[in-house]
Motif scaffolding. Sequence first.
Motif, PDB file in Angstrom:
ATOM      1  N   PRO A   1     -10.625   2.873  -1.665  1.00 33.97           N
ATOM      2  CA  PRO A   1      -9.436   2.303  -1.042  1.00 33.97           C
ATOM      3  C   PRO A   1      -9.352   0.810  -1.321  1.00 33.97           C
ATOM      4  O   PRO A   1     -10.370   0.110  -1.353  1.00 33.97           O
ATOM      5  CB  PRO A   1      -9.644   2.586   0.450  1.00 33.97           C
ATOM      6  CG  PRO A   1     -11.116   2.780   0.604  1.00 33.97           C
ATOM      7  CD  PRO A   1     -11.590   3.371  -0.677  1.00 33.97           C
TER       8      PRO A   1
ATOM      9  N   THR B   1      -0.751   9.586   1.112  1.00 32.69           N
ATOM     10  CA  THR B   1      -0.085   9.525   2.411  1.00 32.69           C
ATOM     11  C   THR B   1      -0.628  10.630   3.309  1.00 32.69           C
ATOM     12  O   THR B   1      -0.656  11.801   2.919  1.00 32.69           O
ATOM     13  CB  THR B   1       1.441   9.677   2.252  1.00 32.69           C
ATOM     14  OG1 THR B   1       1.930   8.658   1.371  1.00 32.69           O
ATOM     15  CG2 THR B   1       2.135   9.549   3.596  1.00 32.69           C
ATOM     16  N   ASP B   2      -1.060  10.262   4.528  1.00 32.19           N
ATOM     17  CA  ASP B   2      -1.611  11.247   5.447  1.00 32.19           C
ATOM     18  C   ASP B   2      -0.508  11.916   6.264  1.00 32.19           C
ATOM     19  O   ASP B   2       0.682  11.637   6.092  1.00 32.19           O
ATOM     20  CB  ASP B   2      -2.669  10.612   6.349  1.00 32.19           C
ATOM     21  CG  ASP B   2      -2.102   9.509   7.241  1.00 32.19           C
ATOM     22  OD1 ASP B   2      -0.875   9.485   7.477  1.00 32.19           O
ATOM     23  OD2 ASP B   2      -2.901   8.677   7.718  1.00 32.19           O
TER      24      ASP B   2
ATOM     25  N   ASN C   1     -17.227   3.446   1.067  1.00 30.74           N
ATOM     26  CA  ASN C   1     -15.839   3.286   0.626  1.00 30.74           C
ATOM     27  C   ASN C   1     -15.688   3.396  -0.886  1.00 30.74           C
ATOM     28  O   ASN C   1     -14.608   3.169  -1.418  1.00 30.74           O
ATOM     29  CB  ASN C   1     -15.245   1.963   1.129  1.00 30.74           C
ATOM     30  CG  ASN C   1     -16.047   0.751   0.671  1.00 30.74           C
ATOM     31  OD1 ASN C   1     -17.069   0.891  -0.007  1.00 30.74           O
ATOM     32  ND2 ASN C   1     -15.595  -0.431   1.053  1.00 30.74           N
TER      33      ASN C   1
ATOM     34  N   SER D   1      -1.806   6.350  -4.724  1.00 31.89           N
ATOM     35  CA  SER D   1      -1.381   6.267  -3.328  1.00 31.89           C
ATOM     36  C   SER D   1      -1.514   7.625  -2.656  1.00 31.89           C
ATOM     37  O   SER D   1      -1.123   8.647  -3.217  1.00 31.89           O
ATOM     38  CB  SER D   1       0.069   5.784  -3.231  1.00 31.89           C
ATOM     39  OG  SER D   1       0.191   4.470  -3.749  1.00 31.89           O
TER      40      SER D   1
ATOM     41  N   ASN E   1       1.015   7.488   7.024  1.00 30.43           N
ATOM     42  CA  ASN E   1       0.333   6.264   6.612  1.00 30.43           C
ATOM     43  C   ASN E   1      -0.108   6.381   5.157  1.00 30.43           C
ATOM     44  O   ASN E   1      -0.720   7.384   4.771  1.00 30.43           O
ATOM     45  CB  ASN E   1      -0.883   6.001   7.496  1.00 30.43           C
ATOM     46  CG  ASN E   1      -0.505   5.866   8.963  1.00 30.43           C
ATOM     47  OD1 ASN E   1       0.416   5.125   9.308  1.00 30.43           O
ATOM     48  ND2 ASN E   1      -1.209   6.586   9.836  1.00 30.43           N
ATOM     49  N   THR E   2       0.211   5.369   4.374  1.00 33.48           N
ATOM     50  CA  THR E   2      -0.117   5.386   2.948  1.00 33.48           C
ATOM     51  C   THR E   2      -1.264   4.429   2.647  1.00 33.48           C
ATOM     52  O   THR E   2      -1.263   3.280   3.098  1.00 33.48           O
ATOM     53  CB  THR E   2       1.107   5.004   2.097  1.00 33.48           C
ATOM     54  OG1 THR E   2       2.157   5.940   2.341  1.00 33.48           O
ATOM     55  CG2 THR E   2       0.761   5.005   0.606  1.00 33.48           C
ATOM     56  N   THR E   3      -2.244   4.927   1.896  1.00 32.96           N
ATOM     57  CA  THR E   3      -3.378   4.110   1.463  1.00 32.96           C
ATOM     58  C   THR E   3      -3.420   4.098  -0.050  1.00 32.96           C
ATOM     59  O   THR E   3      -3.311   5.147  -0.693  1.00 32.96           O
ATOM     60  CB  THR E   3      -4.707   4.679   2.002  1.00 32.96           C
ATOM     61  OG1 THR E   3      -4.642   4.747   3.432  1.00 32.96           O
ATOM     62  CG2 THR E   3      -5.881   3.798   1.589  1.00 32.96           C
ATOM     63  N   ASP E   4      -3.552   2.906  -0.621  1.00 30.52           N
ATOM     64  CA  ASP E   4      -3.674   2.766  -2.063  1.00 30.52           C
ATOM     65  C   ASP E   4      -5.152   2.756  -2.460  1.00 30.52           C
ATOM     66  O   ASP E   4      -5.990   2.166  -1.763  1.00 30.52           O
ATOM     67  CB  ASP E   4      -3.009   1.479  -2.544  1.00 30.52           C
ATOM     68  CG  ASP E   4      -1.497   1.538  -2.426  1.00 30.52           C
ATOM     69  OD1 ASP E   4      -0.953   2.645  -2.446  1.00 30.52           O
ATOM     70  OD2 ASP E   4      -0.865   0.475  -2.305  1.00 30.52           O
ATOM     71  N   TYR E   5      -5.447   3.380  -3.612  1.00 32.70           N
ATOM     72  CA  TYR E   5      -6.816   3.495  -4.094  1.00 32.70           C
ATOM     73  C   TYR E   5      -6.928   2.995  -5.524  1.00 32.70           C
ATOM     74  O   TYR E   5      -6.009   3.192  -6.329  1.00 32.70           O
ATOM     75  CB  TYR E   5      -7.279   4.955  -4.078  1.00 32.70           C
ATOM     76  CG  TYR E   5      -7.511   5.544  -2.718  1.00 32.70           C
ATOM     77  CD1 TYR E   5      -8.796   5.679  -2.210  1.00 32.70           C
ATOM     78  CD2 TYR E   5      -6.450   5.982  -1.942  1.00 32.70           C
ATOM     79  CE1 TYR E   5      -9.012   6.229  -0.958  1.00 32.70           C
ATOM     80  CE2 TYR E   5      -6.647   6.533  -0.685  1.00 32.70           C
ATOM     81  CZ  TYR E   5      -7.943   6.654  -0.204  1.00 32.70           C
ATOM     82  OH  TYR E   5      -8.152   7.201   1.047  1.00 32.70           O
TER      83      TYR E   5
ATOM     84  N   ASN F   1      -8.367  -5.074   2.269  1.00 34.75           N
ATOM     85  CA  ASN F   1      -7.497  -6.176   2.652  1.00 34.75           C
ATOM     86  C   ASN F   1      -8.157  -7.518   2.335  1.00 34.75           C
ATOM     87  O   ASN F   1      -8.459  -8.329   3.207  1.00 34.75           O
ATOM     88  CB  ASN F   1      -7.159  -6.088   4.143  1.00 34.75           C
ATOM     89  CG  ASN F   1      -6.125  -7.119   4.564  1.00 34.75           C
ATOM     90  OD1 ASN F   1      -5.311  -7.573   3.755  1.00 34.75           O
ATOM     91  ND2 ASN F   1      -6.159  -7.516   5.835  1.00 34.75           N
TER      92      ASN F   1
END
Length: 212
Positions: free
Chosen positions: A109, A19-20, A94, A17, A24-28, A112
């Motif tokens: 990333p 977080t910017d 990506n 994970s 905002n958190t993005t999971d990878y 969805n």
Amino acid sequence: MKEKRFFTTNTDISIRSVTDEQGNTTDYFSGYAIVFDRRSVEINDWNGTYYEIIKREAVESYLNSKKPKDIVLTFNHNLQEPLARYKSTREQNNLTLTVDERGLLISAPIGNTQLARDVKEMIQRGDVDGMSFIFTVDKDGATYDKKETEVVRTINSMSGIYDVSVVTFPAYQDSDIAIAKRSIESLEKETEKNYEPDLALEIDLLKAKSFS
């Protein structure tokens, strides 16, 4: 002659994970698809019986070359539902491929899609913990060290990497890295000029399933 083989690394895929600054958190998806300088389990194919080692320069030279590249991140090598993709002809990708001292680290990333969410859940539960990849070797890209009791094949140069995959069942497990002994001879008459990796890869995967 082109050569493909399924490699697997065990317990190397994870969820990371980030977080910017805006919170905002993005999971990878993150893991090593290839591990350098690790001896494989014993392989038996048309080249004979041997162990195999992949050198860093084999992967690094290919990725830095001007050859067109199209590498897909998949689940169990299913090309119909990619999780991410790297194409050298695109400005933005990506799927990130990073070579370091240990091996080829992939990062993507989590999209969805239902498949991406399902794979994330399976990794977090520990149901899925392996990675795999498919590659081809350059002509004269491998050397053999023949000893009294064994032969060690070293991969020094690759002509392609096509698929890195999160996998349910590494076919042969041995510490950090293992090899599925399902190598397939294919496309012997094709040249580099007319070789189509996407189509050839799908054919090979179908063949591999028939042997499992």
